[in-house]
Design an enzyme around this catalytic site. Structure first.
Site, short mmCIF file in Angstrom:
data_model
loop_
_atom_site.label_atom_id
_atom_site.label_comp_id
_atom_site.label_asym_id
_atom_site.label_seq_id
_atom_site.Cartn_x
_atom_site.Cartn_y
_atom_site.Cartn_z
N GLY A 211 -11.08 5.04 7.91
CA GLY A 211 -11.38 5.66 9.19
C GLY A 211 -11.95 7.07 9.06
N THR B 202 -7.79 12.35 4.50
CA THR B 202 -7.51 12.68 5.90
C THR B 202 -7.43 14.19 6.11
OG1 THR B 202 -6.24 10.63 6.01
CG2 THR B 202 -5.90 12.20 7.79
N ILE C 224 2.44 8.48 -1.26
CA ILE C 224 3.40 8.12 -2.32
C ILE C 224 2.95 8.72 -3.65
CG2 ILE C 224 4.14 5.99 -1.18
CD1 ILE C 224 2.48 4.49 -3.42
N ASP C 225 1.65 9.06 -3.77
CA ASP C 225 1.11 9.54 -5.05
C ASP C 225 1.57 10.97 -5.38
OD1 ASP C 225 -0.29 7.16 -4.85
OD2 ASP C 225 -2.16 8.11 -4.22
N ARG D 131 11.09 -8.94 -25.40
CA ARG D 131 9.68 -8.80 -25.01
C ARG D 131 9.32 -7.33 -24.74
NH1 ARG D 131 10.01 -13.69 -20.63
NH2 ARG D 131 9.23 -15.34 -21.95
N MET E 247 1.49 2.45 -8.96
CA MET E 247 0.43 3.14 -8.20
C MET E 247 0.38 4.63 -8.55
SD MET E 247 0.38 1.55 -4.39
CE MET E 247 -0.50 0.04 -4.03
N GLY E 248 -0.51 5.34 -7.87
CA GLY E 248 -0.60 6.79 -8.07
C GLY E 248 -2.02 7.32 -8.13
N GLU F 187 -1.57 3.11 -12.72
CA GLU F 187 -2.82 2.34 -12.50
C GLU F 187 -4.06 3.13 -12.94
OE1 GLU F 187 -3.17 1.62 -8.28
OE2 GLU F 187 -3.24 3.74 -7.80
N GLN G 248 5.70 -0.59 -3.37
CA GLN G 248 6.01 0.84 -3.48
C GLN G 248 5.78 1.58 -2.17
OE1 GLN G 248 4.24 2.21 -7.64
NE2 GLN G 248 3.40 0.27 -6.99
O1 F6P Z 1 -2.88 6.58 -2.16
C1 F6P Z 1 -1.84 5.69 -2.02
C2 F6P Z 1 -2.13 4.38 -2.71
O2 F6P Z 1 -1.01 3.55 -2.56
C3 F6P Z 1 -2.52 4.53 -4.20
O3 F6P Z 1 -1.41 4.75 -5.03
C4 F6P Z 1 -3.23 3.23 -4.44
O4 F6P Z 1 -4.18 3.34 -5.47
C5 F6P Z 1 -3.93 3.00 -3.12
O5 F6P Z 1 -3.24 3.75 -2.14
C6 F6P Z 1 -3.98 1.56 -2.69
O6 F6P Z 1 -4.70 1.49 -1.50
P1 F6P Z 1 -4.85 0.18 -0.63
O7 F6P Z 1 -3.71 0.17 0.35
O8 F6P Z 1 -6.18 0.36 0.03
O9 F6P Z 1 -4.78 -1.01 -1.53
#
Ligand code: F6P
Length: 361
Positions: free
Chosen positions: A77, A119, A140-141, A176, A183-184, A236, A286
């Site tokens: 957006g 944003t 969350i990052d 294993r 994420m991040g 990631e 997450q």
């Molecule tokens: O920025 C927050 C986040 O969750 C990142 O950690 C992740 O890479 C991304 O958003 C995922 O975005 P979407 O919800 O578009 O898959």
């Protein structure tokens, strides 16, 4: 006295958004006897016929522990680059002037914007056009500058830690190497802290490019000592010293490229070296669900502080946590340099001290 304010949630969701909305509405009504309007689906709400809704005590009742956002989110957006169909062709247009008109039409004396980097950048651009805007850092990052923490991070960290705990028992049973992709984006805070809290043996983060051989050295060293399983927390955005980040989808003028797949790459490498491995991608677990007590607290403090800041006329600014106290900083400062894990952070040093490998040595 301030009489009408608006609130919107931009970008992706994060646990605690509803707690901020609730605190802002309650503070606005209780302390300033002010009307509050919720803008739906980020800035898009200003462009939609049913995009603005009154928010009173009734609307925010019971939402404190709820994940997501009652206002809806829109992570494409961007009013400066909105995709629309014209004569059957998709084009990108700038609708920022319409947003400004929408704010004026509603006679909003302040607009509180809950969002991450993107944003908040847009918020500053709108402030330059005269919009009385206030930012609240959400993600969350935890990658926003000028604030020690963003709400949502603690919840994601707890979920990631629980996932590592669960992987531990099955890793040990089956001997294993278990890889957990977290994420991040370009910041490794979730993987770093979850790795420490979940007792990972290897943590891979974007800020510390790794060598595949170093990961194997750690796994072999453990195996030689009789620890035939290993736990890897992989951000990631992590990348090898001679490689690049791994994406699951290309970007365009609306969407940023979607990170994802490095966990699989690492898992496959470990298998090729003769160690059995499994990969788990924790993904949107997450982001979903109820916020932790810490995030509810931080979100509530941010929401109330944003309204107090609006009442003082502190526009083009963002509420922030510094030295454990809620304060405010300019949006320019907040968005100038994204926050990243630093090699000299005590968490990185501590992780190394307790034997965790970042795959760089
Ligand atoms: O920025 C927050 C986040 O969750 C990142 O950690 C992740 O890479 C991304 O958003 C995922 O975005 P979407 O919800 O578009 O898959």
């Amino acid at each position: 006295m301030m009489k009408r304010i608006g609130i919107l949630t931009g970008g992706s969701d994060a646990p605690g958004l509803n707690a901020v909305i609730r605190a802002a509405v309650k503070t606005a009504i209780n302390v300033y006897d002010c009307e509050v309007f919720g803008i739906r689906n980020g800035y898009d709400g200003f462009l939609e016929s049913d995009g603005v809704v009154p928010l009173g005590m009734e609307e925010v009742r019971g939402i404190l522990p709820r994940g997501g956002t009652i206002l809806g989110a829109a992570n494409r957006g961007n009013p400066y680059a909105r995709k629309v169909m014209r004569d059957g062709v998709e084009i990108t247009i700038d609708v920022s002037e319409e947003i400004v008109k929408g704010i004026k039409k509603l006679k909003l004396e302040a607009l509180i914007v809950l969002g991450g980097d993107g944003t908040l950048h847009i918020a500053h651009e709108l402030a330059l056009k005269g919009v009385p805007i206030i930012g609240v850092p959400k993600t969350i990052d935890n990658d926003i500058g000028g604030t020690e923490l963003t709400f949502g991070f603690d919840t994601a960290l707890n979920i990631a830690t629980e996932a590592l705990d669960r992987l531990h028992t099955t890793a040990e049973s089956h001997h294993r190497a278990m890889v957990l992709e977290l994420m991040g984006r370009d910041a490794g805070f979730i993987a770093l802290q979850a790795g420490i809290c979940g007792g990972a043996d290897v943590i891979l983060i974007p800020e510390i490019p790794f060598k595949f051989e170093s990961i194997m050295a750690k796994i072999r060293e453990r195996a030689e000592k009789g620890r035939k399983f290993s736990i890897l927390a992989v951000s990631e955005g992590a990348k090898s010293q001679d490689g690049v980040q791994v994406f699951s989808r290309e970007g365009d003028d609306i969407y940023v490229p979607r990170l994802g797949g490095i966990g699989q790459v690492v898992g496959e490498y470990i298998e090729k070296q003769g160690f059995e491995s499994r990969v788990t991608v924790l993904g949107h677990l997450q982001r979903g669900g109820t916020p932790t007590a810490f995030d509810r607290s931080l979100a509530t403090r941010f929401g109330a502080a944003a309204v107090r800041l609006a009442a003082r006329g502190g526009f083009d600014r963002m509420v922030a946590l510094q030295s454990g106290r809620v304060t405010d900083i300019s949006l320019v400062d907040a968005t100038a340099i994204p926050k990243r894990v630093k090699l000299e952070d005590d968490s990185v040093i501590t992780a190394r001290n307790v034997g965790i490998s970042f795959g760089d040595e």
